[in-house]
Design an enzyme around this catalytic site. Structure first.
Site, PDB file in Angstrom:
ATOM      1  CB  SER A 176      -5.217 -56.105  12.700  1.00 54.49           C
ATOM      2  OG  SER A 176      -4.457 -57.272  12.623  1.00 54.49           O
ATOM      3  CE  LYS A 228      -9.792 -57.618   9.831  1.00 58.85           C
ATOM      4  NZ  LYS A 228      -8.809 -57.314  10.898  1.00 58.85           N
ATOM      5  CB  SER A 236      -5.369 -58.875   9.730  1.00 56.10           C
ATOM      6  OG  SER A 236      -6.211 -58.362  10.746  1.00 56.10           O
TER       7      SER A 236
END
Lengths: 102, 476
Positions: free
Chosen positions: B180, B81, B156
């Site tokens: 997320s 990420k 996310s």
């Protein structure tokens, strides 16, 4: 509930955010809706309840010691500065009068 | 073998590597090819580390040939990420304000993956500073759902999730502050694990809400999630909230005899898609057939947990993001004065959702409101933690859907922030209480994946993952 225009402008000032007219209007409405939702917490009886500190027990402090880094890492840190003078971070003057200001 | 190399699980790939039937360069090339074919449409990766990944893969193959394998992830391609730092690589947290910023040091999890031999294949798209439930809040465009390009990936950690679901990487790391990791995993039909708060170091993670953030794996199955967690866990002097609790060691069960599963009454009410309810109810039957005892339990404060989250998280966001003002990091927009430079840098650099949360947190922390919002929320947080602890004395894990809906259409919820926030109703409680939880695929509804959400006791990922794995095996 909706926040007043003055409320939103005050918050924006505190947070160093510049808002467009559209953003001010939608912030009044959106923040108001979210605050209404949050207001349900007022109904919860918290008499005698301690605020939670940290979900996990912190393991204490580490020693505050300077750790040397390679020259390449030092250069990496410096090259990330938006503006630099030699090895220093260059910023606008804190006490300077605005350029071209009144 | 019918599967292509990039479609393998970590454990399958490891068997091939160990048997000399495939090399890490083969695996990495297979992933790179998939990225070249699909990423233009899906937008899962913001950058592919083609050169360095192949270099790492080559070194991994050399180690293996010399009988010096580093760890179980040696040679396995993984995506990161874009809020987890890798030294010398760009890291933007999905924000314009950090465009061009280069990570100065490896995050602790990055160091651990490298020490284990993993091949880092790219940085994954995400909602700006991890604020969003659909990945539509990335400054670099939304991530698309791998089964339906008109739908969201969830967020996310949408990029990390889609990289795995679309076979562009074998596994990924994500971060989870309110759901997320788990919610995009549910939307895209893969496994997402949020470890216990304190299990994994966040040093080198670009913080969103430090008292809630936790790094965890996104993988194709539960066994892989366990493998990655074992590699990244552990106390770290660089993150003083990490715990010296006993390390997680997987302990699998075939049968679930004696395992008690609780269905929180409060979570099974209105507002859930029928298809989601049906799939998760079927999953409960599978768990019963494996010998688990399933009972209804009380878990008060389900709605209040979301309200607590939307006080504490913005407060921490407003503090954590104050450093992004154009002075030290990323983009500076020079104005006539210092104040104008702050204002313009933040105006051009930070997106609408980030600004909304900064304003909300600034409000809740401002004079006259601090007691009413922040302190009150911290007190209710204590009650929520106790409620989970009470529920988890009578049962071993709690079971709900991961999200009330399946993946929704792009643009469907961006107009109404509160509707988007309600996506997190089943996942935020776990962050507020600091517990571990996992989302496991449990079938499709109208062609879209549904996730089952299991919550365990603090630092008991072993039981949590054992239940998840037994379910997964029974379904296969």
């Amino acid at each position: 509930m909706s926040l007043s225009r003055e409320d939103v402008l005050h918050l924006a000032d505190l947070a160093r955010l510049q808002l467009s007219e559209d953003e001010i209007a939608s912030a009044q409405n959106d923040l108001g809706n979210i605050l209404n939702f949050i207001d349900q917490l007022k109904e919860v009886d918290t008499d005698g309840v301690e605020p939670m500190t940290m979900p996990a027990r912190a393991e204490g402090w580490r020693e505050d010691v300077a750790v040397p880094v390679d020259e390449s890492v030092r250069e990496l840190i410096l090259s990330n500065f938006p503006k630099r003078k030699g090895d220093l971070l260059a910023t606008p003057g804190v006490f300077e009068k605005p350029k071209g200001g009144k | 073998m019918s599967k292509r190399l990039n479609e393998l699980t970590i454990s399958e790939a490891r068997s091939l590597l160990d048997a000399g039937q495939a090399s890490s360069v083969d695996l990495t090339n297979a992933c790179l090819e998939e990225i070249r074919g699909k990423n233009g449409l899906l937008n899962a990766l913001l950058e592919t580390f083609e050169e360095s990944a192949l270099e790492e893969a080559k070194r991994s193959d050399e180690r293996r040939a010399a009988g010096a394998r580093l760890g179980v992830l040696d040679g396995i391609p993984m995506a990161m990420k874009d809020n987890i730092q890798i030294q010398g690589k760009h890291v933007s947290a999905g924000s314009k304000i950090l465009e061009g910023y280069v990570g100065v040091a490896d995050a602790t999890v990055t160091k651990k993956l490298k020490a284990n031999g993993a091949v880092l294949i790219g940085r994954a798209n995400m909602d700006e500073f991890a604020m969003g439930s659909s990945n539509e809040r990335s400054a670099y465009g939304p991530v698309k759902h791998p089964h339906d390009l008109e739908r969201v990936s969830g967020g996310s950690s949408g990029g990390s999730t889609v990289a795995v679901a679309a076979h562009m990487s074998l596994a990924s790391l994500g971060s989870d502050t309110g759901g997320s990791i788990r919610q995009p995993a549910a939307f895209c039909g893969i496994v997402g694990l949020k470890p216990t708060y304190g299990r994994v170091s966040r040093s080198g993670l670009l913080a969103m809400a430090s008292s809630l953030d936790q790094i965890g794996p996104l993988t194709k199955n539960v066994e892989d999630a366990a493998t990655v967690l074992e590699a990244i866990q552990g106390a770290d002097p660089m993150d003083q909230t990490t715990s010296s609790a006993k390390p997680f060691i997987p302990s699998w069960k075939e049968k679930l005899t004696g395992v008690r599963i609780g269905l929180p009454r409060e979570a099974w009410g209105e507002g859930m898609d029928q298809g989601v309810r049906d799939r998760v109810t079927e999953a409960v039957k599978v768990l019963e057939s494996l010998g688990a005892t399933v009972t209804e339990v009380d878990l008060p404060y389900v709605d209040e947990a979301l309200a607590v989250y939307y006080v504490l998280m913005p407060c921490e966001v407003s503090a954590n993001l104050s450093r992004f003002d154009g002075m030290r990091y990323g983009q500076r927009k020079e104005g006539l004065s210092l104040l104008e430079t702050y204002l313009q840098s933040r105006a051009e650099g930070l997106g609408p959702e980030v600004r909304r949360r900064i304003l909300l947190g600034t409000y809740a922390l401002s004079r006259g409101y601090y007691e009413a919002y922040y302190v009150k929320a911290k007190k209710v947080q204590t009650l929520i933690r106790r409620a989970y602890e009470a529920a988890l004395t009578n049962v071993d894990v709690l079971l709900t859907p991961t999200a009330p809906t399946t993946a929704f259409k792009l643009g469907e919820k961006t107009k109404d922030p509160l509707a988007m926030y309600l996506e997190d109703i089943f996942t935020v409680g776990v962050n507020v209480a600091g517990l571990p939880a996992i989302s496991v695929p449990c079938g499709n509804s109208d062609g879209l994946p549904v996730g089952m959400h299991l919550t365990g006791r603090a630092f008991d990922e072993a039981t949590l993952l054992a239940v998840a794995r037994a379910y997964e095996m029974a379904r296969e």
